[in-house]
Enzyme design. Sequence first.
Site, PDB file in Angstrom:
ATOM      1  N   CYS A  25       0.803  -1.220   0.000  1.00 22.83           N
ATOM      2  CA  CYS A  25       0.000   0.000   0.000  1.00 22.83           C
ATOM      3  C   CYS A  25       0.835   1.269   0.000  1.00 22.83           C
ATOM      4  CB  CYS A  25      -0.978  -0.004   1.173  1.00 22.83           C
ATOM      5  SG  CYS A  25      -0.246  -0.449   2.746  1.00 22.83           S
ATOM      6  N   ASN A  31      -6.017   2.260   1.080  1.00 21.29           N
ATOM      7  CA  ASN A  31      -5.008   1.201   1.281  1.00 21.29           C
ATOM      8  C   ASN A  31      -5.576  -0.209   1.162  1.00 21.29           C
ATOM      9  OD1 ASN A  31      -6.213   2.150   3.858  1.00 21.29           O
ATOM     10  ND2 ASN A  31      -5.217   0.302   4.650  1.00 21.29           N
TER      11      ASN A  31
HETATM   12  N1  LIG Z   1      -4.303  -3.763   5.428  1.00 26.14           N
HETATM   13  C1  LIG Z   1      -3.674  -3.191   4.411  1.00 26.14           C
HETATM   14  O1  LIG Z   1      -3.816  -1.977   4.197  1.00 26.14           O
HETATM   15  C2  LIG Z   1      -2.786  -3.951   3.479  1.00 26.14           C
HETATM   16  C3  LIG Z   1      -2.340  -3.338   2.334  1.00 26.14           C
HETATM   17  C4  LIG Z   1      -1.511  -4.024   1.460  1.00 26.14           C
HETATM   18  C5  LIG Z   1      -1.118  -5.306   1.758  1.00 26.14           C
HETATM   19  N2  LIG Z   1      -1.546  -5.885   2.898  1.00 26.14           N
HETATM   20  C6  LIG Z   1      -1.078  -7.230   3.183  1.00 26.14           C
HETATM   21  O2  LIG Z   1      -2.189  -8.109   3.144  1.00 26.14           O
HETATM   22  C7  LIG Z   1      -1.987  -9.137   4.089  1.00 26.14           C
HETATM   23  C8  LIG Z   1      -3.192  -9.158   5.013  1.00 26.14           C
HETATM   24  O3  LIG Z   1      -3.291  -7.917   5.669  1.00 26.14           O
HETATM   25  P1  LIG Z   1      -4.546  -7.527   6.545  1.00 26.14           P
HETATM   26  O4  LIG Z   1      -4.396  -6.121   6.894  1.00 26.14           O
HETATM   27  O5  LIG Z   1      -5.798  -7.973   5.885  1.00 26.14           O
HETATM   28  O6  LIG Z   1      -4.276  -8.409   7.826  1.00 26.14           O
HETATM   29  P2  LIG Z   1      -5.285  -9.020   8.888  1.00 26.14           P
HETATM   30  O7  LIG Z   1      -6.518  -8.170   8.930  1.00 26.14           O
HETATM   31  O8  LIG Z   1      -4.522  -9.222  10.115  1.00 26.14           O
HETATM   32  O9  LIG Z   1      -5.700 -10.424   8.260  1.00 26.14           O
HETATM   33  C9  LIG Z   1      -4.827 -11.486   8.136  1.00 26.14           C
HETATM   34  C10 LIG Z   1      -5.614 -12.753   7.986  1.00 26.14           C
HETATM   35  O10 LIG Z   1      -4.754 -13.864   7.819  1.00 26.14           O
HETATM   36  C11 LIG Z   1      -5.221 -14.964   8.560  1.00 26.14           C
HETATM   37  N3  LIG Z   1      -4.049 -15.709   8.979  1.00 26.14           N
HETATM   38  C12 LIG Z   1      -3.102 -15.321   9.872  1.00 26.14           C
HETATM   39  N4  LIG Z   1      -2.140 -16.259   9.970  1.00 26.14           N
HETATM   40  C13 LIG Z   1      -2.500 -17.272   9.154  1.00 26.14           C
HETATM   41  C14 LIG Z   1      -1.929 -18.528   8.846  1.00 26.14           C
HETATM   42  N5  LIG Z   1      -0.788 -18.932   9.421  1.00 26.14           N
HETATM   43  N6  LIG Z   1      -2.579 -19.318   7.957  1.00 26.14           N
HETATM   44  C15 LIG Z   1      -3.728 -18.927   7.377  1.00 26.14           C
HETATM   45  N7  LIG Z   1      -4.320 -17.739   7.654  1.00 26.14           N
HETATM   46  C16 LIG Z   1      -3.706 -16.928   8.519  1.00 26.14           C
HETATM   47  C17 LIG Z   1      -6.014 -14.393   9.703  1.00 26.14           C
HETATM   48  O11 LIG Z   1      -7.207 -15.120   9.909  1.00 26.14           O
HETATM   49  P3  LIG Z   1      -7.417 -16.303  10.966  1.00 26.14           P
HETATM   50  O12 LIG Z   1      -6.523 -16.028  12.132  1.00 26.14           O
HETATM   51  O13 LIG Z   1      -8.879 -16.224  11.302  1.00 26.14           O
HETATM   52  O14 LIG Z   1      -7.072 -17.512  10.178  1.00 26.14           O
HETATM   53  C18 LIG Z   1      -6.458 -13.047   9.167  1.00 26.14           C
HETATM   54  O15 LIG Z   1      -7.758 -13.118   8.656  1.00 26.14           O
HETATM   55  C19 LIG Z   1      -0.690  -8.812   4.825  1.00 26.14           C
HETATM   56  O16 LIG Z   1       0.369  -9.537   4.251  1.00 26.14           O
HETATM   57  C20 LIG Z   1      -0.514  -7.355   4.567  1.00 26.14           C
HETATM   58  O17 LIG Z   1       0.830  -6.943   4.597  1.00 26.14           O
HETATM   59  C21 LIG Z   1      -2.400  -5.243   3.750  1.00 26.14           C
END
Ligand SMILES: NC(=O)c1ccc[n+]([C@@H]2O[C@H](COP(=O)([O-])OP(=O)(O)OC[C@H]3O[C@@H](n4cnc5c(N)ncnc54)[C@H](OP(=O)(O)O)[C@@H]3O)[C@@H](O)[C@H]2O)c1
Lengths: 349, 349, 349, 349, 56, 56
Positions: free
Chosen positions: C146, C313
């Site tokens: 992002c 983002n």
């Molecule tokens: N938020 C942003 O603005 C943004 C922008 C660009 C990129 N990203 C990238 O997108 C990814 C997700 O970000 P997010 O903000 O959506 O994070 P998040 O809200 O913390 O979500 C992460 C998800 O992954 C799951 N998870 C965690 N560990 C896991 C594992 N070992 N195996 C399978 N599932 C697992 C969790 O669900 P459960 O625990 O229920 O399984 C959770 O739903 C990250 O890599 C982040 O860097 C995010």
Amino acid sequence: MTLTASVVGASGFAGGELLRLLTAHPEFEVVQATSRQYENRTVGYVHPNLRELDLRFSAPDDLDAVDALFAATPHGVSMENVEAYLDAADTLVDLSADFRLGSEAAYDQWYDGHTAPAYLDRAVYALPELGREGLDGADIVASGGCNATATMLALKPLVDAGLLTPDDQVVADLKVGSSEGGAGGGPASSHPERSGVVRPYAPTGHRHEAEIEEQLGLSLSFSVHAVDMVRGAAATCHTFPTGGKAAEGEIETPDLWSAYRDAYEDEPFVRLVAGGGGVYRYPEPKSVAGTNLAEVGFAADGDRVVAFAAIDNVMKGAAGQAVHAANLAFGLDETAGLNQLGLHPVGSP
Amino acid sequence: MTLTASVVGASGFAGGELLRLLTAHPEFEVVQATSRQYENRTVGYVHPNLRELDLRFSAPDDLDAVDALFAATPHGVSMENVEAYLDAADTLVDLSADFRLGSEAAYDQWYDGHTAPAYLDRAVYALPELGREGLDGADIVASGGCNATATMLALKPLVDAGLLTPDDQVVADLKVGSSEGGAGGGPASSHPERSGVVRPYAPTGHRHEAEIEEQLGLSLSFSVHAVDMVRGAAATCHTFPTGGKAAEGEIETPDLWSAYRDAYEDEPFVRLVAGGGGVYRYPEPKSVAGTNLAEVGFAADGDRVVAFAAIDNVMKGAAGQAVHAANLAFGLDETAGLNQLGLHPVGSP
Amino acid sequence: MTLTASVVGASGFAGGELLRLLTAHPEFEVVQATSRQYENRTVGYVHPNLRELDLRFSAPDDLDAVDALFAATPHGVSMENVEAYLDAADTLVDLSADFRLGSEAAYDQWYDGHTAPAYLDRAVYALPELGREGLDGADIVASGGCNATATMLALKPLVDAGLLTPDDQVVADLKVGSSEGGAGGGPASSHPERSGVVRPYAPTGHRHEAEIEEQLGLSLSFSVHAVDMVRGAAATCHTFPTGGKAAEGEIETPDLWSAYRDAYEDEPFVRLVAGGGGVYRYPEPKSVAGTNLAEVGFAADGDRVVAFAAIDNVMKGAAGQAVHAANLAFGLDETAGLNQLGLHPVGSP
Amino acid sequence: MTLTASVVGASGFAGGELLRLLTAHPEFEVVQATSRQYENRTVGYVHPNLRELDLRFSAPDDLDAVDALFAATPHGVSMENVEAYLDAADTLVDLSADFRLGSEAAYDQWYDGHTAPAYLDRAVYALPELGREGLDGADIVASGGCNATATMLALKPLVDAGLLTPDDQVVADLKVGSSEGGAGGGPASSHPERSGVVRPYAPTGHRHEAEIEEQLGLSLSFSVHAVDMVRGAAATCHTFPTGGKAAEGEIETPDLWSAYRDAYEDEPFVRLVAGGGGVYRYPEPKSVAGTNLAEVGFAADGDRVVAFAAIDNVMKGAAGQAVHAANLAFGLDETAGLNQLGLHPVGSP
Amino acid sequence: MSEADCVTCGAAVALPEDAEVGEIVDCGGCGTELEVVGVDPAELAEAPDLAEDWGE
Amino acid sequence: MSEADCVTCGAAVALPEDAEVGEIVDCGGCGTELEVVGVDPAELAEAPDLAEDWGE
Ligand SMILES: NC(=O)c1ccc[n+]([C@@H]2O[C@H](COP(=O)([O-])OP(=O)(O)OC[C@H]3O[C@@H](n4cnc5c(N)ncnc54)[C@H](OP(=O)(O)O)[C@@H]3O)[C@@H](O)[C@H]2O)c1
Ligand SMILES: NC(=O)c1ccc[n+]([C@@H]2O[C@H](COP(=O)([O-])OP(=O)(O)OC[C@H]3O[C@@H](n4cnc5c(N)ncnc54)[C@H](OP(=O)(O)O)[C@@H]3O)[C@@H](O)[C@H]2O)c1
Ligand SMILES: NC(=O)c1ccc[n+]([C@@H]2O[C@H](COP(=O)([O-])OP(=O)(O)OC[C@H]3O[C@@H](n4cnc5c(N)ncnc54)[C@H](OP(=O)(O)O)[C@@H]3O)[C@@H](O)[C@H]2O)c1
Ligand SMILES: NC(=O)c1ccc[n+]([C@@H]2O[C@H](COP(=O)([O-])OP(=O)(O)OC[C@H]3O[C@@H](n4cnc5c(N)ncnc54)[C@H](OP(=O)(O)O)[C@@H]3O)[C@@H](O)[C@H]2O)c1
Ligand SMILES: [Zn+2]
Ligand SMILES: [Zn+2]
């Protein structure tokens, strides 16, 4: 078939939202958007979300002939101009309160009278969940008000089920966002003064009471509070039903589920949320922001039933409601152009 | 004379606010601030406003002897530890609900019972505007709860004036900030989920009802909504009085002014705001944020009186209330250490 | 043709947004949404905007065969599971940083190494405005980050036009919303602590620098601040160009318009906003919230050019970018499913 | 000894804050508060936090003789009225930019000239942390501007330590609250438009640059962004020092601690915050809201030093600064009336 | 896939194929959290309440 | 009560009387989290960094 449409008051909040909806609508094409302040400016000058639109504001006194004219002007403007609007358009969809009440007498009581009472009979009130009669082919559609919409959607199932009777006590406590004040807000709407408030701005005697009494046959105590959000209206209706099952004893949650399902199971824009788990257990404006959905729910407690509804005041409370009604007036699919999904997470939309 | 004081639960929101108040208080000196999570850390590590304080958190099981011990711990902790607290201190000022109700039976009904019922008789309930009896020299002071405080301050003048009787209908609709949840909030308290909400989080059956019924002799319908602010609790009480003048006809605004003035004219921490001009016409939490003030007001409408109160839940609803009560318990000037002025403009404090 | 898709990490913020987009996408159908915490719960339990979706979370270790698997998991998860993901799906679209950098060495330098370096060569970096090569038919798509996306979109036209050279000074100062932290935020993400902040949370050494250096060939000074919004990332890039016209004298605004138009005139998701009138004169996150648009703009001042970009983002910075890339990988219309319009007015989305 | 004081522009934000401070000040007594719009209204009509004050606004053209006259008027007003102000008062403390620059030429360059240049020499610039010379007994005190104050407090230690030289590159990126716009904001300040923004409102060429260049001998690139808070200004200064130790190699954190401690260890209103643990690791406006404190800090990264400062723009950036200067001008304890503690938690103050 | 009725609102709730006693599902109609208390035939009961923990 | 110097900013940090090796204190001057690595004489080292976990 493409229907042509104009938006009068297009530089305002409801008017801008109409442009957003009609632009993406499969059946309508916007031909005019009026503004006196911004004549000749692009629509994107005022509404940054619509910068891609190739449209400039025109003067409201120079109206093209269209199928539908949407009037999103302050109270009083469309009653003054109703003839001109009906000359220009087959159907006038009015978002103001000018044609919502049924009689001149009601305008005398709640407002400062009416300047075109002859047209009141031609107007059809539109909150489709209360009834769609008369909307097909209507000349003048009087789109329901935002706070009244939230309140009535919360209460209607209790009335329909005979639980709530005209004599029962109803207190409606509303919490609303700053966009209800429109684009031309004064000192109380400035960011430093309006941020973070819980401000009783219409503690008693809000005009939406009139609309609710006419539509639902209930009299109620109505108070409105400004809170810190831009879009959203949430109604908490504290009721003490005495009819039907309530007469026999306490109302139970399953009875309420039946009443609310009966009322809304075929409604495309009502979502029931009442208890359950997780973070979002009752209706919340932020779950429906940007959409035409109403979340409706309830909680029972002895002889009290608290009924909730949450809407986006600019959508289900204004522009979405108006497009929904226009869809019905022109015999279109009633959800056309209104399938936006909400956002999660979302801050204070 | 300097009185020594300890704060148990000092890493929490109410505890931090106690430190802010006691530090600047002319008569108290803080000797201990406990935290299990942050033992040995500076107080400023948790409370950035107190970085100048030369004090580190200590463990709650190692208490020095002091004049006053303030317990700002979750429900259940001070009843468990009441003996230890009274061993260490002459006076226990408890901010939790543990000693607010009068009888073990009440705790059985509203909570999961009580583990130290023998101490209930020694506790004096403290919302000084309701009465100061027993506070001078009290062993255990049970400081009033935030939502109950706002609600009772709004209603008390109507009760005192005989307008509101025990049988009258009262609906209290509260709007509260996120600091009410304390420092250890869960998923529903995260910024993305909690921002911009109007969230009915205790639609029915809130435990503060018990406190209000005991103190004011009224039974009421109580609903609490989370809104987007950090500090603040605002009560809107929709009442339908039938007593006194109300029995004879409509209550007029001057009658209400008399009732509210009679109740509060000598109260240093109550400010009446009811109508008038400008932007701020009714009680608002942001006008009193950071202070120990309560804004109280009303609006009359036929047979309905809407009574309002707004406080800072961490101050007048918790730490300020507790210091106020401690001032009374130790025979000090009751406003000592509580003269903070609010801010204007202020966002969402 | 309908393509099947799974979302791993569907209970998170980016995962939820993927569900919103894919559900309404004309070519994709979601067959699985994984969550360990919420297995068997409805998707609407976590994402209230998706209550109408008839889908329950399943475990991430039980994956059906699909055309596309979207991984929206924390850093490290998809490199651990890349084999399983590629077994289940023709194309892996990864939203994490796990496949964004080109070499194992880069992961050693900026992260804690890489556990599946053999797959790095098969991954194609996806910020389509930087280039679409390799995306058609890609096995592994590494969707851009992002903050890097916002920064690179602001700077790319200056690089392309030869104004900004690898030796020029670039300071990128970012302001971001709380959803960047994901759904599982800690104490710093609680509403009371996170509200109203301007908080330097990555004053130096943010890992997105690596991505930017690889893609744009620039080295830059990068600082990130948390501000009070939920969605949004805004990059302000202070640059001191010395190349091309800049070598000859001051850069003029028309030169910049040329550079930015050349770079983006055919891009469906970039909107140029640089000066002009009205309230919204430069890129702002709230103008694009909920959409896949990036607003990009600039201001010239002597030998300095300030370049701006604003995105949502969770959309252009995550799920929208990923769907955009998937559209390209599968040879679909690249805007399919990404035509959401923004809102006006809108608070803090 | 009690000194009499008047506040001209008392209905504004800085003027209201002056009233708050002077009312509680041990040495000053407010005798007049002027407003043209609210003449004869109580001060509490505009400033709800000051309802207890028994004072009404008077006209600005009818000034009593006082010891100190504080002018909190828009740019241009105090230069027009300087003779009248000095007739009425021994000391004029001016909060506007009218007497901050040293020469008429500077006003020609940065503003639209000056109408009372003869008085420029009698004015003493007041940001006491930069130097207190001339303040004792000054006729005209020109209180430093908010954004300039934050920026200069961040940078001064680097200059004093010889690390930052006049030729070094400095980028100052500011994030400010809506109260900087004053009480009379226009459309861009309305709550719906101003909420949730990250809005570059002075991307280049902000007039505070002039003040900074004169005081600190640095030239810098200055950009200001509006963000969603009411009070607060935060400066992030990206610097690339080449002097002193920097000439010999990388600057280390302990060197910076020395520089910042040397600069501020005796300053009552500066608090150093640079790294450390917990949630609040760098300067943040919300930690100092309502106080006269500045949080100042830094982070080192190779040849870059990021210097931070955060203040409450209405306090340390305006009214607090002015009272601090007045304390010095009249030979009082310089912290008199300025001992307010900040709040925790606090939302968006 | 077996079904059982929600105890709160009466809606039919489809259980996952491999549902085990003790698992929690939420009703798709009203959101009530339900505990699987029997699998053959499927039977649901209201899950232990967490009501006091949410919101504040 | 013994004292040791903060490794970041050089300020004197007073240790609690019963300080044990492994305990964490923060420096009162700069806030750095310090681990007690020796008690007689007192010695402090920077605590294992948690930097990536805060903020976002
Ligand atoms: N938020 C942003 O603005 C943004 C922008 C660009 C990129 N990203 C990238 O997108 C990814 C997700 O970000 P997010 O903000 O959506 O994070 P998040 O809200 O913390 O979500 C992460 C998800 O992954 C799951 N998870 C965690 N560990 C896991 C594992 N070992 N195996 C399978 N599932 C697992 C969790 O669900 P459960 O625990 O229920 O399984 C959770 O739903 C990250 O890599 C982040 O860097 C995010
Ligand atoms: N905001 C809501 O939540 C909401 C909800 C339900 C219903 N409504 C109703 O919708 C209507 C519009 O509300 P709003 O909030 O959008 O208000 P708004 O933002 O103030 O917009 C009103 C618009 O009307 C135009 N206008 C004013 N006087 C006019 C006249 N004499 N002739 C022609 N145009 C005129 C103005 O534009 P120019 O001055 O540029 O011409 C302005 O664009 C009102 O009747 C309101 O009650 C609003
Ligand atoms: N917040 C309000 O608006 C408000 C208003 C009125 C009354 N109250 C009452 O005030 C009390 C504190 O509320 P709060 O909002 O400040 O909560 P909080 O932020 O969660 O703080 C509670 C504190 O208690 C400490 N603690 C928890 N369990 C303990 C135990 N077993 N022994 C010793 N210390 C323990 C915790 O610190 P460690 O874990 O670090 O020890 C924490 O600092 C509650 O009873 C609440 O009902 C709060
Ligand atoms: N806000 C800040 O953060 C900040 C920080 C540092 C410095 N300042 C400076 O402080 C000054 C005041 O700023 P502010 O934000 O308080 O502005 P403000 O809220 O707009 O207040 C200005 C006040 O000046 C009065 N006024 C305007 N024209 C006048 C005239 N010709 N004669 C007499 N009174 C007049 C107005 O009251 P009536 O119209 O009722 O008379 C109003 O109360 C400005 O020079 C500003 O640059 C402000
Ligand atoms: Zn159910
Ligand atoms: Zn240190």
